[in-house]
Design an enzyme around this catalytic site. Structure first.
Site, PDB file in Angstrom:
ATOM      1  N   HIS A  60       4.590  -0.019  -0.234  1.00 51.48           N
ATOM      2  CA  HIS A  60       5.431  -0.796   0.676  1.00 51.48           C
ATOM      3  C   HIS A  60       4.601  -1.835   1.409  1.00 51.48           C
ATOM      4  O   HIS A  60       3.366  -1.792   1.402  1.00 51.48           O
ATOM      5  CB  HIS A  60       6.143   0.125   1.682  1.00 51.48           C
ATOM      6  N   ARG A 111       6.116   5.689  13.996  1.00 51.15           N
ATOM      7  CA  ARG A 111       6.025   6.265  12.652  1.00 51.15           C
ATOM      8  C   ARG A 111       5.472   7.684  12.681  1.00 51.15           C
ATOM      9  O   ARG A 111       4.449   7.929  13.331  1.00 51.15           O
ATOM     10  CB  ARG A 111       5.127   5.406  11.775  1.00 51.15           C
ATOM     11  N   HIS A 126       0.827  -1.206   0.000  1.00 49.98           N
ATOM     12  CA  HIS A 126       0.000   0.000   0.000  1.00 49.98           C
ATOM     13  C   HIS A 126       0.860   1.254   0.000  1.00 49.98           C
ATOM     14  O   HIS A 126       2.063   1.208   0.260  1.00 49.98           O
ATOM     15  CB  HIS A 126      -0.918   0.031   1.228  1.00 49.98           C
ATOM     16  N   ASP A 165       0.659   4.902   2.024  1.00 47.86           N
ATOM     17  CA  ASP A 165      -0.035   5.272   3.257  1.00 47.86           C
ATOM     18  C   ASP A 165      -1.235   6.187   3.013  1.00 47.86           C
ATOM     19  O   ASP A 165      -1.122   7.228   2.369  1.00 47.86           O
ATOM     20  CB  ASP A 165       0.931   5.946   4.235  1.00 47.86           C
TER      21      ASP A 165
END
Ligand code: SIN
Length: 280
Positions: free
Chosen positions: A255, A270, A101, A103
């Protein structure tokens, strides 16, 4: 490509470079930052090893690239709404969510870039892979590129993950998920606003349908594209250690975290940066 203020070692032929010679806990001067930004645009994903970052330093480094986009969907580090806490022990219950995907492509303004920092790395497994979506586009035939150029993708997390939510948590949670995440439309091919290069912008986790096609056509085309994008020639794979940081461009990469480390623990922080510009 070589740079004056640090060394960049490519991770694969497709994308990704490990940056040596920078301590991200320290302020980065403007000239070095400009060069780092260029290295990021050139390589799509930058990797840094042996960084010792407080949450504040992680946020300070990442927000040099724009405003933070706090996660509305995933737990955050207590006291830090800008830091998504990714404790993959929890993810083990949602194994099917971990797929390729970009983000937040299911939102109108998908996140521009993300910096993932390893707090605790498993002794084996738990790597992350990225794919170069410029290359994926550029390696299609010209007639296929022309065909895709005019198409619109519907990104809808609920259509893809909804059945699992319904089964596991029931209709109320499903409805709340539906209300918070309506389907959105993005072009199948986008132009990167900084490099001017075209890239594919679909992914198997969040892209549900191609709007202009029949269901069968859409299903088959997405299956082809999803396989095409992640062939070995277009990807790099990163092995995490405690203190590693990966910083990637969501506009031209997809990713996937690889869930092969149970029963070990993998804890990541993150920080994501908002994109004020819609994919176009
Ligand atoms: C993500 O999917 O955004 C994180 C990937 C990972 O945990 O490796």
């Amino acid at each position: 490509m070589s740079y004056e203020n640090f060394e960049a070692r490519p991770l694969s032929g497709a994308l990704g470079a490990e940056i040596n010679g920078l301590d991200l806990s320290q302020p980065i001067d403007d000239a070095t930052f400009a060069e780092l930004r260029q290295a990021w645009l050139d390589n799509l994903v930058l990797f840094f090893r042996n960084q010792e970052l407080t949450p504040e330093q992680h946020i300070a480094f990442t927000t040099r690239f724009g405003d933070s986009d706090p996660s509305a969907f995933i737990p955050t580090l207590p006291g830090y709404e800008d830091i998504r806490l990714q404790d993959m022990e929890d993810y083990s219950n949602l194994g099917s969510d971990i797929n390729w995907h970009s983000d937040n492509s299911f939102t109108e303004y998908p996140q521009k870039c993300s910096a993932l920092y390893s707090i605790q790395a498993p002794r084996k497994g738990g790597d992350t892979v990225w794919a170069n979506m410029y290359l994926a586009y550029e390696h299609l035939s010209e007639p296929m590129q022309r065909f895709l150029d005019g198409l619109t993708a519907i990104h809808d997390l609920v259509e893809i993950m909804g059945p699992g939510i319904l089964k596991r948590y029931g209709p109320e949670r499903w409805q709340s998920f539906r209300d918070r995440t309506p389907p959105v439309e993005h072009p199948v091919v986008r132009t990167h606003p900084e490099t001017g290069r075209k890239c594919l912008f679909v992914n198997p986790l969040m892209t549900w349908r191609i709007k202009e096609l029949s269901e069968a056509e859409s299903t088959n085309l997405l299956e082809f594209l999803n396989n095409h994008c992640v062939q070995e020639e277009f990807v790099c794979r990163f092995r995490w250690e405690k203190g590693s940081l990966a910083f990637w461009d969501n506009r031209c990469t997809i990713h996937r975290g690889i869930a092969d480390f149970y029963t070990e623990r993998r804890v990541m922080h993150r920080v994501a940066i908002a994109d004020p510009v819609r994919p176009a």
